[in-house]
Design a protein around this motif. Structure first.
Motif, short mmCIF file in Angstrom:
data_model
loop_
_atom_site.label_atom_id
_atom_site.label_comp_id
_atom_site.label_asym_id
_atom_site.label_seq_id
_atom_site.Cartn_x
_atom_site.Cartn_y
_atom_site.Cartn_z
N ASP A 343 23.69 25.61 -1.81
CA ASP A 343 23.36 25.49 -0.37
C ASP A 343 22.45 26.63 0.09
O ASP A 343 21.47 26.41 0.80
CB ASP A 343 24.64 25.46 0.47
CG ASP A 343 25.42 24.17 0.30
OD1 ASP A 343 24.84 23.19 -0.21
OD2 ASP A 343 26.61 24.14 0.68
N ARG A 344 22.80 27.84 -0.32
CA ARG A 344 21.98 28.99 0.10
C ARG A 344 20.62 28.96 -0.59
O ARG A 344 19.60 29.28 0.04
CB ARG A 344 22.72 30.29 -0.22
CG ARG A 344 21.99 31.53 0.22
CD ARG A 344 22.92 32.71 0.38
NE ARG A 344 22.19 33.97 0.39
CZ ARG A 344 22.75 35.15 0.51
NH1 ARG A 344 24.07 35.25 0.63
NH2 ARG A 344 22.04 36.26 0.51
N ALA A 345 20.59 28.57 -1.85
CA ALA A 345 19.30 28.48 -2.56
C ALA A 345 18.40 27.44 -1.91
O ALA A 345 17.17 27.63 -1.81
CB ALA A 345 19.54 28.15 -4.03
N TYR A 346 18.99 26.33 -1.48
CA TYR A 346 18.21 25.29 -0.80
C TYR A 346 17.58 25.85 0.47
O TYR A 346 16.38 25.64 0.74
CB TYR A 346 19.08 24.09 -0.47
CG TYR A 346 18.46 23.18 0.56
CD1 TYR A 346 17.42 22.32 0.21
CD2 TYR A 346 18.89 23.20 1.89
CE1 TYR A 346 16.82 21.50 1.15
CE2 TYR A 346 18.30 22.37 2.84
CZ TYR A 346 17.27 21.53 2.47
OH TYR A 346 16.67 20.73 3.41
N ASP A 347 18.37 26.53 1.29
CA ASP A 347 17.86 27.10 2.54
C ASP A 347 16.66 28.01 2.28
O ASP A 347 15.62 27.92 2.96
CB ASP A 347 18.96 27.91 3.23
CG ASP A 347 20.00 27.03 3.90
OD1 ASP A 347 19.69 25.84 4.12
OD2 ASP A 347 21.11 27.51 4.18
N GLU A 348 16.80 28.88 1.28
CA GLU A 348 15.75 29.86 1.03
C GLU A 348 14.51 29.22 0.40
O GLU A 348 13.38 29.56 0.74
CB GLU A 348 16.30 30.98 0.15
CG GLU A 348 17.43 31.76 0.84
CD GLU A 348 17.94 32.94 0.02
OE1 GLU A 348 17.37 33.20 -1.06
OE2 GLU A 348 18.88 33.59 0.48
N MET A 349 14.72 28.26 -0.49
CA MET A 349 13.58 27.61 -1.12
C MET A 349 12.83 26.72 -0.13
O MET A 349 11.61 26.61 -0.17
CB MET A 349 14.05 26.79 -2.32
CG MET A 349 12.91 26.24 -3.17
SD MET A 349 13.51 25.45 -4.69
CE MET A 349 11.92 25.07 -5.48
N ARG A 350 13.56 26.07 0.75
CA ARG A 350 12.94 25.20 1.76
C ARG A 350 12.00 26.00 2.67
O ARG A 350 10.90 25.55 3.02
CB ARG A 350 14.01 24.51 2.59
CG ARG A 350 13.48 23.54 3.64
CD ARG A 350 14.63 22.93 4.43
NE ARG A 350 15.44 23.95 5.05
CZ ARG A 350 15.15 24.56 6.21
NH1 ARG A 350 14.05 24.23 6.86
NH2 ARG A 350 15.95 25.47 6.71
N LEU A 351 12.44 27.19 3.05
CA LEU A 351 11.63 28.02 3.94
C LEU A 351 10.36 28.53 3.26
O LEU A 351 9.31 28.64 3.87
CB LEU A 351 12.46 29.21 4.44
CG LEU A 351 13.61 28.88 5.40
CD1 LEU A 351 14.44 30.11 5.70
CD2 LEU A 351 13.07 28.28 6.70
N VAL A 352 10.44 28.82 1.96
CA VAL A 352 9.32 29.42 1.24
C VAL A 352 8.40 28.35 0.64
O VAL A 352 7.17 28.45 0.73
CB VAL A 352 9.84 30.37 0.13
CG1 VAL A 352 8.68 30.90 -0.71
CG2 VAL A 352 10.63 31.52 0.74
N GLU A 353 8.98 27.31 0.02
CA GLU A 353 8.18 26.36 -0.73
C GLU A 353 8.16 24.96 -0.11
O GLU A 353 7.46 24.08 -0.62
CB GLU A 353 8.69 26.27 -2.17
CG GLU A 353 8.61 27.61 -2.90
CD GLU A 353 8.95 27.48 -4.36
OE1 GLU A 353 8.54 26.48 -4.99
OE2 GLU A 353 9.64 28.36 -4.90
N GLY A 354 8.94 24.74 0.94
CA GLY A 354 8.91 23.45 1.61
C GLY A 354 10.04 22.54 1.19
O GLY A 354 10.64 22.69 0.13
N GLU A 355 10.30 21.53 2.04
CA GLU A 355 11.41 20.60 1.83
C GLU A 355 11.26 19.80 0.55
O GLU A 355 12.23 19.56 -0.16
CB GLU A 355 11.50 19.67 3.05
CG GLU A 355 12.44 18.49 2.89
CD GLU A 355 13.90 18.89 2.77
OE1 GLU A 355 14.66 18.12 2.17
OE2 GLU A 355 14.26 19.97 3.27
N ASP A 356 10.04 19.35 0.22
CA ASP A 356 9.85 18.49 -0.95
C ASP A 356 10.31 19.16 -2.23
O ASP A 356 10.95 18.54 -3.08
CB ASP A 356 8.38 18.08 -1.07
CG ASP A 356 7.98 17.05 -0.01
OD1 ASP A 356 8.90 16.50 0.63
OD2 ASP A 356 6.77 16.82 0.17
N LYS A 357 9.96 20.42 -2.41
CA LYS A 357 10.31 21.12 -3.63
C LYS A 357 11.78 21.54 -3.66
O LYS A 357 12.37 21.68 -4.73
CB LYS A 357 9.42 22.35 -3.82
CG LYS A 357 7.97 21.99 -4.11
CD LYS A 357 7.13 23.22 -4.44
CE LYS A 357 5.71 22.80 -4.81
NZ LYS A 357 4.86 23.97 -5.15
#
Length: 421
Positions: A343-357
Motif C-alpha cells: 500500500d505504501r509503495a503504491y502511494d509513493e510510486m503513483r506520485l513519482v511515476e504515475g498511476e499506470d505504472k
C-alpha cells in the motif's frame, strides 16, 4: 419460498478433531432440524476433513473444508436429497447454484466462521459460504465515492475458472474418499465436470502475476525506508526479502499445526553455502539455496531481535516472531504485513511515476513476490533444473510452463515480423 440462511458446519482442524456439539449450538440446531441422514452426512464430512488435515497441507484442508461445507449446505438446505441419490444432473445443478448463489449466501470479506461467546462457538454474522472478492481500494478516494457510500452489488458475484475448478476438485475428492470407505459406490461429480457449461476452454497465453523490475524496486525501497525510520518494520523488510529472494509461499513462512519454521532451518554446508529447509506444498521438505545477498538482511533482522548474527544448529527461535506473545506468525498476519508495504509503495510510486505504472501494486498479493523472484532468475539465465528445485516443483516441466513458456516466446518472436500491407 425464502432461502434458508446457511450455518458454518466445520471449524478449524484443531477444533474439529475433538468437536462437541454442545460447544457449537448452531451446528447442533441445524442438524437436529433436518432429516435423520443430515447427521450421518455431517460425520462423513468430518471424517474426510480429519483425513485431509492429517495427510495434506493446511492450505488443502482449508480449501476442502470450504468446498465440503458449501456442498453439504446445498444438499441439506436447497436440494434436500442424500448424496447416494445424487446423479450427474444434480451435480450440474449444484454448479449452476455456485455460479450465481443467493445474496444471503455471499459475504464481502474473508472472516472466521465462528466467534467465541460465553465459552461457546457461535456463528460469525459476517460469514457466508461464498465471498465476493472486491478490488483493492485505492488509498486516494474521490469525493463522489466518499459521499455515495454505495454497497457492492452481490449480484455481480461469479466464480473464476480457478474457483470453479477448485469446487469440482473438492467434491470429487469428497466422493472418492466416501467410495474408498464404502459409504458410497459412485462419483457423479467426476463425470459431471466435463459437461459443466460454465467452464471455458482456455488456450490463452498465461500471464505470470509478478511485479516489474521498477515495481519490485519500489516495494523493496519502501520496505527498507520503513525499517530505517522505525525498527518495528525490520520484520516487514525481512519477510518481503525472503518471499521474493527465496521463492517462498506465504504458508512456508508461517506457523502451522504440524510445522513451525525456526531459525535453525537456515543451515550452512561444509563448503560454506547457506540453505533454508522449507516445509512446502504436498507436505514435502526441500532445501532452498540462500544467496549471499540475502545474508545481510538475515543478520539485520536477527540483530533487531537481539540474536547472534547467524543462526546456529538447534536454535528454536521462530523464523518470523509474533508481534505479541510467543511463537511464529500465521499466514494471515504475514499477509497483512506485506500488504502494508504494498500500500505504501503504491502511494509513493503513483506520485513519482504515475498511476499506470503503480497500478499493479494495488492488485498484487504475497504470491506475486515468489513469481517475481523466479521470473527474474529466468531472465538472468539461471539453469532451469536448479530453479525448479528451489521452487519445490515436482518437475522442470512445471517451471517451464509457468515461468519460461519457451513455445510462447518462440511464437511471439515469429509473429513480430509480419506486416500490415
Amino acid at each position: 419460498m425464502a432461502i434458508p440462511r446457511p450455518v458454518p458446519l466445520y471449524p478449524t482442524y484443531r477444533e474439529l478433531k475433538d468437536l462437541r456439539f454442545g460447544d457449537y449450538p448452531e451446528i447442533k440446531a441445524l442438524l437436529e432440524s433436518g432429516e435423520s441422514w443430515w447427521l450421518s452426512h455431517w460425520h462423513w464430512g468430518q471424517e474426510f476433513l480429519r483425513y485431509t488435515g492429517r495427510n495434506k497441507s493446511e492450505h488443502t484442508f482449508a480449501r476442502f473444508r470450504n468446498e465440503t461445507e458449501r456442498f453439504l449446505l446445498w444438499v441439506f438446505l436447497i436440494k434436500g436429497t442424500p448424496m447416494e441419490r445424487l446423479r450427474k444432473a444434480d451435480i450440474l445443478e449444484y454448479a449452476d447454484f455456485c455460479w450465481q448463489p443467493p445474496e444471503s449466501w455471499i459475504c464481502l470479506a474473508n472472516t472466521d466462521k465462528f466467534v467465541l461467546n460465553n465459552g461457546r462457538h457461535v456463528q460469525n454474522k459476517a460469514w457466508a459460504p461464498f465471498r465476493l472478492k472486491l478490488p483493492k481500494k485505492s488509498t486516494v478516494e474521490s469525493t463522489a465515492d466518499k459521499q455515495s457510500d454505495k454497497k457492492p452489488d452481490k449480484k455481480k458475484y461469479r466464480p473464476s475458472q480457478q474457483t470453479l475448478t477448485a469446487t469440482f476438485t473438492g467434491i470429487i475428492a469428497f466422493y472418492k474418499y466416501l467410495m474408498n470407505e464404502e459409504y458410497l459406490y459412485g462419483n457423479p461429480a467426476q463425470i459431471a465436470k466435463a459437461d459443466c457449461r460454465h467452464f471455458i476452454r482456455d488456450a490463452q497465453v498465461k500471464e505470470i502475476r509478478r511485479l516489474t523490475e521498477s515495481q519490485w524496486r519500489n516495494v523493496f525501497n519502501t520496505a527498507l525506508q520503513m525499517a530505517d525510520e522505525d525498527p518495528i518494520y525490520e520484520r516487514s523488510l525481512f519477510v518481503i526479502c525472503a518471499l521474493k529472494t527465496l521463492f517462498l509461499r506465504i504458508s512456508e513462512l508461517s506457523e502451522r499445526p504440524n510445522w513451525t519454521p525456526v531459525m535453525s532451518h537456515f543451515w550452512q554446508d561444509s563448503d560454506g553455502n547457506w540453505w533454508l529447509k522449507v516445509f512446502g506444498k504436498g507436505r514435502k521438505l526441500r532445501d532452498t539455496t540462500v544467496p549471499d545477498s540475502f545474508i545481510g538482511y538475515l543478520k539485520r533482522y536477527r540483530a533487531y531481535r537481539g540474536l547472534s548474527p547467524l543462526p546456529s544448529t538447534g536454535e528454536n527461535e521462530p523464523l518470523v516472531e509474533k508481534v505479541r506473545g510467543r511463537g511464529g506468525m500465521t499466514s494471515r498476519q504475514l499477509t497483512r504485513i506485506v500488504q502494508q508495504v504494498f500500500d505504501r509503495a503504491y502511494d509513493e510510486m503513483r506520485l513519482v511515476e504515475g498511476e499506470d505504472k503503480a497500478r499493479k501494486l494495488k492488485e498484487a498479493s504475497t504470491h506475486w513476490l515468489r513469481h517475481t523472484g523466479a521470473s527474474m532468475e529466468v531472465e538472468r539465465g539461471r539453469a532451469l533444473k536448479d530453479l525448479s528445485e528451489d521452487l519445490g516443483h515436482s518437475s522442470m516441466a512445471t517451471t517451464d510452463s509457468v515461468y519460461v513458456q519457451t513455445e510462447n516466446r518462440v511464437r511471439a518472436r515469429s509473429g513480430k515480423g509480419r506486416s500490415v500491407n
